[in-house]
Motif scaffolding. Structure first.
Motif, PDB file in Angstrom:
ATOM      1  N   GLU A   1       0.800  -1.227   0.000  1.00  0.00           N
ATOM      2  CA  GLU A   1       0.000   0.000   0.000  1.00  0.00           C
ATOM      3  C   GLU A   1       0.832   1.276   0.000  1.00  0.00           C
ATOM      4  OE1 GLU A   1      -1.009  -2.367   2.563  1.00  0.00           O
ATOM      5  OE2 GLU A   1      -2.619  -3.197   1.340  1.00  0.00           O
ATOM      6  N   ASN A   2       2.153   1.163   0.004  1.00  0.00           N
ATOM      7  CA  ASN A   2       2.976   2.373  -0.018  1.00  0.00           C
ATOM      8  C   ASN A   2       2.751   3.196  -1.274  1.00  0.00           C
ATOM      9  OD1 ASN A   2       4.229   2.400   2.473  1.00  0.00           O
ATOM     10  ND2 ASN A   2       5.894   1.062   1.819  1.00  0.00           N
ATOM     11  N   ILE A   3       2.316   2.557  -2.351  1.00  0.00           N
ATOM     12  CA  ILE A   3       1.986   3.324  -3.554  1.00  0.00           C
ATOM     13  C   ILE A   3       0.869   4.315  -3.249  1.00  0.00           C
ATOM     14  CG2 ILE A   3       0.361   1.556  -4.371  1.00  0.00           C
ATOM     15  CD1 ILE A   3       1.034   2.325  -7.209  1.00  0.00           C
ATOM     16  N   LEU A   4      -0.073   3.919  -2.412  1.00  0.00           N
ATOM     17  CA  LEU A   4      -1.180   4.798  -2.027  1.00  0.00           C
ATOM     18  C   LEU A   4      -0.698   5.870  -1.055  1.00  0.00           C
ATOM     19  CD1 LEU A   4      -3.864   2.012  -1.482  1.00  0.00           C
ATOM     20  CD2 LEU A   4      -3.539   3.420  -3.521  1.00  0.00           C
ATOM     21  N   LEU A   5       0.156   5.478  -0.113  1.00  0.00           N
ATOM     22  CA  LEU A   5       0.688   6.444   0.844  1.00  0.00           C
ATOM     23  C   LEU A   5       1.519   7.504   0.138  1.00  0.00           C
ATOM     24  CD1 LEU A   5       1.188   7.405   3.744  1.00  0.00           C
ATOM     25  CD2 LEU A   5       3.114   5.801   3.846  1.00  0.00           C
ATOM     26  N   ASN A   6       2.375   7.100  -0.774  1.00  0.00           N
ATOM     27  CA  ASN A   6       3.230   8.048  -1.493  1.00  0.00           C
ATOM     28  C   ASN A   6       2.393   9.015  -2.323  1.00  0.00           C
ATOM     29  OD1 ASN A   6       5.489   6.816  -0.421  1.00  0.00           O
ATOM     30  ND2 ASN A   6       5.818   5.492  -2.194  1.00  0.00           N
ATOM     31  N   GLU A   7       1.345   8.479  -2.925  1.00  0.00           N
ATOM     32  CA  GLU A   7       0.472   9.320  -3.760  1.00  0.00           C
ATOM     33  C   GLU A   7      -0.243  10.371  -2.914  1.00  0.00           C
ATOM     34  OE1 GLU A   7      -3.474   8.007  -5.893  1.00  0.00           O
ATOM     35  OE2 GLU A   7      -1.775   7.437  -7.154  1.00  0.00           O
ATOM     36  N   ALA A   8      -0.740   9.951  -1.754  1.00  0.00           N
ATOM     37  CA  ALA A   8      -1.459  10.881  -0.887  1.00  0.00           C
ATOM     38  C   ALA A   8      -0.506  11.877  -0.237  1.00  0.00           C
ATOM     39  CB  ALA A   8      -2.232  10.105   0.181  1.00  0.00           C
ATOM     40  N   SER A   9       0.638  11.396   0.226  1.00  0.00           N
ATOM     41  CA  SER A   9       1.593  12.260   0.915  1.00  0.00           C
ATOM     42  C   SER A   9       2.150  13.356   0.024  1.00  0.00           C
ATOM     43  CB  SER A   9       2.749  11.420   1.469  1.00  0.00           C
ATOM     44  OG  SER A   9       2.287  10.496   2.424  1.00  0.00           O
ATOM     45  N   ALA A  10       2.184  13.102  -1.277  1.00  0.00           N
ATOM     46  CA  ALA A  10       2.668  14.121  -2.204  1.00  0.00           C
ATOM     47  C   ALA A  10       1.741  15.332  -2.235  1.00  0.00           C
ATOM     48  CB  ALA A  10       2.800  13.531  -3.605  1.00  0.00           C
ATOM     49  N   VAL A  11       0.483  15.125  -1.873  1.00  0.00           N
ATOM     50  CA  VAL A  11      -0.510  16.209  -1.849  1.00  0.00           C
ATOM     51  C   VAL A  11      -0.719  16.730  -0.436  1.00  0.00           C
ATOM     52  CG1 VAL A  11      -2.925  16.816  -2.334  1.00  0.00           C
ATOM     53  CG2 VAL A  11      -1.681  15.260  -3.871  1.00  0.00           C
ATOM     54  N   PHE A  12      -0.810  15.813   0.526  1.00  0.00           N
ATOM     55  CA  PHE A  12      -1.047  16.171   1.937  1.00  0.00           C
ATOM     56  C   PHE A  12      -0.039  15.407   2.782  1.00  0.00           C
ATOM     57  CE2 PHE A  12      -3.208  15.853   6.059  1.00  0.00           C
ATOM     58  CZ  PHE A  12      -3.554  17.186   6.263  1.00  0.00           C
ATOM     59  N   GLU A  13       0.947  16.123   3.282  1.00  0.00           N
ATOM     60  CA  GLU A  13       2.113  15.473   3.895  1.00  0.00           C
ATOM     61  C   GLU A  13       1.770  14.646   5.123  1.00  0.00           C
ATOM     62  OE1 GLU A  13       6.593  16.645   5.563  1.00  0.00           O
ATOM     63  OE2 GLU A  13       5.248  18.203   4.770  1.00  0.00           O
ATOM     64  N   ASN A  14       0.885  15.144   5.957  1.00  0.00           N
ATOM     65  CA  ASN A  14       0.588  14.455   7.216  1.00  0.00           C
ATOM     66  C   ASN A  14      -0.455  13.358   7.005  1.00  0.00           C
ATOM     67  OD1 ASN A  14       0.796  13.817   9.902  1.00  0.00           O
ATOM     68  ND2 ASN A  14      -0.474  15.514  10.621  1.00  0.00           N
ATOM     69  N   THR A  15      -0.044  12.352   6.232  1.00  0.00           N
ATOM     70  CA  THR A  15      -0.906  11.213   5.901  1.00  0.00           C
ATOM     71  C   THR A  15      -0.273   9.940   6.421  1.00  0.00           C
ATOM     72  OG1 THR A  15      -1.677  12.290   3.856  1.00  0.00           O
ATOM     73  CG2 THR A  15      -2.011   9.918   4.044  1.00  0.00           C
ATOM     74  N   VAL A  16      -1.099   9.044   6.986  1.00  0.00           N
ATOM     75  CA  VAL A  16      -0.614   7.736   7.424  1.00  0.00           C
ATOM     76  C   VAL A  16      -1.518   6.654   6.852  1.00  0.00           C
ATOM     77  CG1 VAL A  16       0.397   8.634   9.554  1.00  0.00           C
ATOM     78  CG2 VAL A  16      -1.956   7.787   9.571  1.00  0.00           C
ATOM     79  N   LEU A  17      -0.965   5.457   6.727  1.00  0.00           N
ATOM     80  CA  LEU A  17      -1.740   4.297   6.280  1.00  0.00           C
ATOM     81  C   LEU A  17      -2.468   3.674   7.467  1.00  0.00           C
ATOM     82  CD1 LEU A  17       0.760   2.370   3.974  1.00  0.00           C
ATOM     83  CD2 LEU A  17      -1.320   3.543   3.229  1.00  0.00           C
ATOM     84  N   ALA A  18      -3.712   3.327   7.258  1.00  0.00           N
ATOM     85  CA  ALA A  18      -4.402   2.515   8.252  1.00  0.00           C
ATOM     86  C   ALA A  18      -3.788   1.120   8.249  1.00  0.00           C
ATOM     87  CB  ALA A  18      -5.887   2.428   7.923  1.00  0.00           C
ATOM     88  N   LYS A  19      -3.789   0.490   9.399  1.00  0.00           N
ATOM     89  CA  LYS A  19      -3.390  -0.916   9.496  1.00  0.00           C
ATOM     90  C   LYS A  19      -4.060  -1.516  10.712  1.00  0.00           C
ATOM     91  CE  LYS A  19       0.974   0.012  11.968  1.00  0.00           C
ATOM     92  NZ  LYS A  19       2.447  -0.191  11.946  1.00  0.00           N
ATOM     93  N   GLU A  20      -4.238  -2.813  10.678  1.00  0.00           N
ATOM     94  CA  GLU A  20      -4.927  -3.483  11.748  1.00  0.00           C
ATOM     95  C   GLU A  20      -4.234  -3.265  13.094  1.00  0.00           C
ATOM     96  OE1 GLU A  20      -7.065  -4.819   8.401  1.00  0.00           O
ATOM     97  OE2 GLU A  20      -4.927  -4.508   8.703  1.00  0.00           O
ATOM     98  N   LEU A  21      -5.063  -2.966  14.100  1.00  0.00           N
ATOM     99  CA  LEU A  21      -4.654  -2.729  15.488  1.00  0.00           C
ATOM    100  C   LEU A  21      -3.867  -1.451  15.686  1.00  0.00           C
ATOM    101  CD1 LEU A  21      -3.744  -6.382  16.600  1.00  0.00           C
ATOM    102  CD2 LEU A  21      -5.986  -5.259  16.450  1.00  0.00           C
ATOM    103  N   LEU A  22      -3.846  -0.588  14.675  1.00  0.00           N
ATOM    104  CA  LEU A  22      -3.247   0.744  14.838  1.00  0.00           C
ATOM    105  C   LEU A  22      -4.136   1.572  15.764  1.00  0.00           C
ATOM    106  CD1 LEU A  22      -1.188   2.989  13.985  1.00  0.00           C
ATOM    107  CD2 LEU A  22      -2.773   3.508  12.103  1.00  0.00           C
ATOM    108  N   CYS A  23      -3.530   2.259  16.727  1.00  0.00           N
ATOM    109  CA  CYS A  23      -4.240   3.178  17.604  1.00  0.00           C
ATOM    110  C   CYS A  23      -3.696   4.576  17.384  1.00  0.00           C
ATOM    111  CB  CYS A  23      -4.086   2.759  19.065  1.00  0.00           C
ATOM    112  SG  CYS A  23      -4.850   3.905  20.237  1.00  0.00           S
ATOM    113  N   ILE A  24      -4.565   5.515  17.066  1.00  0.00           N
ATOM    114  CA  ILE A  24      -4.175   6.893  16.827  1.00  0.00           C
ATOM    115  C   ILE A  24      -4.848   7.777  17.861  1.00  0.00           C
ATOM    116  CG2 ILE A  24      -4.171   8.822  15.184  1.00  0.00           C
ATOM    117  CD1 ILE A  24      -4.438   6.779  12.934  1.00  0.00           C
ATOM    118  N   GLU A  25      -4.083   8.578  18.563  1.00  0.00           N
ATOM    119  CA  GLU A  25      -4.632   9.531  19.516  1.00  0.00           C
ATOM    120  C   GLU A  25      -5.087  10.773  18.776  1.00  0.00           C
ATOM    121  OE1 GLU A  25      -3.312  11.966  23.547  1.00  0.00           O
ATOM    122  OE2 GLU A  25      -2.207  10.169  22.925  1.00  0.00           O
ATOM    123  N   VAL A  26      -6.322  11.149  18.976  1.00  0.00           N
ATOM    124  CA  VAL A  26      -6.878  12.314  18.292  1.00  0.00           C
ATOM    125  C   VAL A  26      -6.453  13.564  19.051  1.00  0.00           C
ATOM    126  CG1 VAL A  26      -8.977  13.461  17.513  1.00  0.00           C
ATOM    127  CG2 VAL A  26      -8.833  10.956  17.489  1.00  0.00           C
TER     128      VAL A  26
END
Length: 304
Positions: free
Chosen positions: A279-304
């Protein structure tokens, strides 16, 4: 700061893979758990996330495609096996209760708790849940069937008491809640002590927006403006734009364009097509437009 976390249980799309579970998330706000979509295996992932089943009382289903709701029956059954007695509330577009009632009647007819289905319209933003901690508003999306995302808006926490000032003015304990919520304090001698002298402001209220599944629609921009965290589907890379349009899905580049236009603080992309081994192809594509982008992955916890 009060707890506000996003837990990714699954971030795949409709076709099963060995890399991802179907879509499901849990939002933890001040130890209240809210599930968004319930694909197959959601209850297994809930276990792996070490989240307490008993704190999950509300489930929000974005639309009635199987990869977003096939896990419901198993979760409801497991709640029964655990001896649950608290009510369970399920929010969805029209049709879920009609579809699930025969299955619940056959497989889950001895539950000790009640299930309440709440239908919402999908053509306009609607507040569908509200309590002292958070409100949940639908985000109209455009998919092949009626579909909505969800905006979780935290309520502003009360101000923090400055203990030294409280002690200096001998403020009684029974006055503290009033003061935290904005009241001034009047001493026995009639002196007015301003609320601002006795407290310090709490942290700003936060927002989380969930947008899956949908084609690229700029109409969501105003509603998600400035949110702290945005989850947006990124099923395809830009090279598959014709396929994205055909299936009413979004590319990673388009998701990033929406995040940038809405001035969100952070973007997490998911709902990945099974065609991508990496999925890095998707991350690279998105990050080129909006830098603060991360890939979702199972059991990832993100603090809002």
């Amino acid at each position: 700061m009060e707890k506000f976390e996003l837990h990714i249980l699954g971030c795949g799309s409709a076709l099963p893979t060995t890399r991802h579970f179907p879509t499901s998330q849990v939002v933890n706000i001040r130890e209240k758990l809210f599930m968004i979509d319930c694909g197959e295996g959601a209850q297994l992932q809930l276990r792996k996330s070490h989240l307490k089943f008993s704190r999950l009382n509300n489930i929000f289903i974005s639309h009635l495609h199987g990869d977003h709701c096939f896990g419901l029956l198993g979760l409801v059954s497991t709640f029964g096996l655990l001896g649950r007695t608290a009510d369970l509330h399920i929010y969805s577009p029209k049709g879920l209760e009609e579809l699930f009632s025969p299955l619940l009647g056959y497989f889950c007819n001895n539950l000790l708790y009640k299930i309440y289905f709440h239908e919402f319209v999908t053509n306009k933003p609607t507040v569908i849940y509200d309590d002292r901690s958070v409100s949940v508003t639908t985000i109209p999306l455009q998919h092949r069937i009626p579909c909505c995302g969800f905006l979780f808006a935290e309520k502003q926490p009360p101000a923090h008491i400055i203990r030294d000032m409280i002690d200096a003015y001998n403020v009684p304990v029974y006055e503290l809640n009033r003061i935290k919520n904005g009241a001034d304090y009047i001493t026995p001698d009639g002196e007015i002590v301003p609320h601002s002298r006795l407290t310090r402001p709490s942290s700003p209220a936060r927002k989380y927006a969930y947008c899956s599944d949908t084609r690229y629609v700029e109409s969501v921009i105003e509603q998600i403006k400035g949110v702290d965290l945005l989850f947006h589907e990124a099923t395809f890379a830009q090279a598959e734009l014709p396929r994205a349009k055909e299936t009413f899905h979004t590319t990673a580049q388009q998701a990033a364009q929406l995040a940038k236009a809405a001035e969100v603080k952070k973007l997490v992309i998911g709902h990945f097509s099974a065609r991508y081994e990496e999925e890095n192809i998707l991350l690279n594509e998105a990050s080129a437009v909006f830098e603060n982008t991360v890939l979702a992955k199972e059991l990832l916890c993100i603090e809002v």
